[in-house]
Write a protein that holds these residues in place. Structure first.
Motif, mmCIF file in Angstrom:
data_model
loop_
_atom_site.group_PDB
_atom_site.id
_atom_site.type_symbol
_atom_site.label_atom_id
_atom_site.label_comp_id
_atom_site.label_asym_id
_atom_site.label_seq_id
_atom_site.Cartn_x
_atom_site.Cartn_y
_atom_site.Cartn_z
ATOM 1 N N GLN A 1 3.090 -3.590 -14.224
ATOM 2 C CA GLN A 1 2.079 -2.548 -14.689
ATOM 3 C C GLN A 1 1.716 -1.344 -13.938
ATOM 4 N N PHE A 2 2.072 -1.292 -13.387
ATOM 5 C CA PHE A 2 1.898 0.131 -12.605
ATOM 6 C C PHE A 2 3.093 1.285 -13.359
ATOM 7 N N VAL A 3 4.210 0.405 -13.069
ATOM 8 C CA VAL A 3 5.275 1.630 -13.947
ATOM 9 C C VAL A 3 4.419 1.981 -15.328
ATOM 10 N N GLU B 1 -3.585 1.470 -5.755
ATOM 11 C CA GLU B 1 -3.329 2.666 -6.555
ATOM 12 C C GLU B 1 -2.074 1.904 -7.431
ATOM 13 N N LEU B 2 -1.302 0.357 -6.622
ATOM 14 C CA LEU B 2 -0.265 -0.222 -8.301
ATOM 15 C C LEU B 2 -1.043 -0.799 -8.987
ATOM 16 N N GLN C 1 -3.821 5.609 -13.113
ATOM 17 C CA GLN C 1 -4.171 7.079 -12.789
ATOM 18 C C GLN C 1 -4.818 7.229 -12.030
ATOM 19 N N LYS C 2 -5.065 6.283 -10.720
ATOM 20 C CA LYS C 2 -5.455 7.004 -9.240
ATOM 21 C C LYS C 2 -4.218 7.242 -8.580
ATOM 22 N N TRP C 3 -2.620 7.195 -9.048
ATOM 23 C CA TRP C 3 -1.534 7.241 -8.356
ATOM 24 C C TRP C 3 -1.493 8.739 -8.982
#
Length: 371
Positions: free
Chosen positions: A323-325, A352-353, A357-359
Motif C-alpha cells: 500500500q505504501f508503494v 509512514e508505511l 503522504q507523510k513520507w
C-alpha cells in the motif's frame, strides 16, 4: 527428478556456532518431501521455462521501476533448484549471517562457552532448525539471496509447480509472475548498492545493543525454534516469538527500522507483480485473486510466520509495504517514488508505511500536489 542448477555444498559450522548448520541441513534433507509428481521431461521443461521467464522478467521490471543494475557489477546468477537445493543454499546463507554475530557477542561478553556446552547446544538447535527448514522448503517459491554468497536468484521448481496446480492457473503466466517478484528483489539490491550494507549495519547495531551472553541467546533461540516446531504441528503454544528474544528498547527500535525496510522491498515487489499488467501477464488479475485467497488461510505456515514475528501486526506490515508503494506512486509517480533508493535517510519509517503522504512531505519537504 527436480535436482537442477548448481550443486550447493553443505554449510560448515564454526566451533563457536550457535546452530550446527551441517546437522540442520542433513536433518532438513532427511525430512523434506519430494514435491509433486512429474516426468523427467516435464521437470526439464519447467526448469527451462523458469530460466527463460527470469530472463524475460528483467526488462519488464526495469521498464516499470526504472531500476538498473549498477554499472560494472556482477551478472546475477539464476538457479532453479529442488527442495534440498533450497535447504543447502539457506543453511549456507544463515550460517554466514548468524555465526559472525555469535562471535561478535562472545567477544563483547569476554567469555566463551566450553566446547562440550557449545557442541550440545548447537546440535540441539541444529535439529530444531532442520525441521523448520524442511517445512519452509516446501513453501518458498523463490528467493533472492542477500546474505551469504549473495547475488543468486533461487527459483524452487517443485513448489512453483505445486502451487500453480493447486490454484488452477495458467502455468506460463504464473511462472513469469513469480519471476517478476524475485527479479524485482534482484534489481533492488544490484541497482541500489548501499541497501545490503545498510541492512548489515542495522544488524551490527542490533548486536551492539544487546547485553545478552551467547549462552542466554542460545537458550532463547532454542525456545523460539521449539515454539516454531509446535506451530508447525498445529499447537498455538505460548511463546513470544522473535520479540521474546528482544527485551532492550533500543533493539526493538532497530527491529522496527529493519521491518520497515523489508516491508518496502516486499511491497515494491508485490506492486511490480501486478503493475506490469495483462499485456505482460494476461491472467494477472486471476493470479492475484487466487493467490490472495491462498494467503488468507490460517494453516501451519501462517502460524509459523506469526510465531516467528511475535505479533500478527508485524506480518500486516508486509501488506502495508504494498500500500505504501502504490500510495507514493499515486502521489508523485514512479520517478518520485524512486527517491526512496537515494540513501538510507529516504527509507520509510515504520509509521509512514500506512501514511504515504507523510513520507512524501518529509522527503520532498512539501505536500504532493500532482503525480
Amino acid at each position: 527428478m527436480w535436482r537442477s542448477g548448481r550443486a550447493y555444498g553443505e554449510a560448515m559450522s564454526s566451533p563457536s556456532s550457535m546452530v550446527d548448520w551441517d546437522l540442520a541441513g542433513r536433518t532438513a534433507r532427511r525430512l523434506v518431501g519430494p514435491g509433486p509428481e512429474t516426468t523427467r521431461d516435464e521437470a526439464a521443461a519447467v526448469v527451462r521455462e523458469l530460466h527463460e521467464a527470469a530472463a524475460r522478467a528483467v526488462s519488464h521490471v526495469q521498464e516499470l521501476t526504472g531500476l538498473r543494475p549498477a554499472e560494472g557489477g556482477p551478472v546475477p546468477e539464476v538457479a532453479v533448484v529442488d527442495r534440498p537445493g533450497w535447504v543447502d543454499a539457506n543453511t549456507s546463507g544463515m550460517s554466514a549471517l548468524l555465526d559472525p554475530l555469535v562471535d561478535a557477542l562472545t567477544e563483547k561478553q569476554g567469555a566463551r562457552p566450553g566446547p562440550i556446552a557449545t557442541a550440545i547446544g548447537s546440535r540441539a538447535t541444529g535439529v530444531q532448525a532442520g525441521g523448520i527448514l524442511a517445512f519452509l522448503s516446501s513453501r518458498v517459491l523463490g528467493q533472492y539471496e542477500v546474505f551469504g554468497s549473495g547475488g543468486r536468484l533461487l527459483l524452487v521448481a517443485p513448489n512453483i509447480v505445486d502451487v500453480e496446480r493447486k490454484l488452477g492457473v495458467d502455468p506460463s503466466d504464473f511462472r513469469l509472475w513469480v519471476c517478476l517478484h524475485e527479479v524485482t528483489h534482484q534489481l533492488q539490491f544490484t541497482g541500489v548498492p548501499w541497501l545490503r550494507g545498510h541492512l548489515e549495519a542495522q544488524i551490527a547495531e542490533f548486536v551492539d545493543a544487546t547485553d545478552l551472553s551467547a549462552d542466554v541467546l542460545r537458550e532463547r533461540l532454542q525456545d523460539l525454534l521449539r515454539s516454531l516446531g509446535e506451530a508447525i504441528r498445529g499447537s498455538d503454544g505460548n511463546g513470544e516469538g522473535l520479540l521474546g528474544m528482544i527485551r532492550d528498547p533500543r533493539q526493538r527500535e532497530i527491529l522496527d527500522r529493519v521491518t520497515a525496510v523489508m516491508s518496502l522491498v516486499e511491497g515494491h515487489a508485490e506492486y511490480v507483480m501486478d503493475g506490469v499488467g495483462p499485456d505482460v501477464v494476461p491472467s494477472v488479475k486471476t493470479l492475484r485473486k487466487r493467490f490472495a485467497q491462498r494467503r488468507k488461510g490460517r494453516g501451519p505456515f501462517d502460524r509459523v510466520l506469526r510465531r516467528l514475528l511475535g505479533l500478527e501486526q508485524k506480518m500486516k506490515q508486509y501488506a502495508d509495504g504494498r500500500q505504501f508503494v502504490g500510495g507514493v506512486v499515486d502521489l508523485v509517480g514512479m520517478q518520485g517514488f524512486n527517491r526512496v533508493w537515494e540513501g538510507p535517510a529516504n527509507l520509510p519509517l515504520i509509521d509512514e508505511l500506512t501514511n504515504p503522504q507523510k513520507w512524501v512531505d518529509r522527503v520532498f519537504g512539501r505536500p504532493a500536489i500532482t503525480a
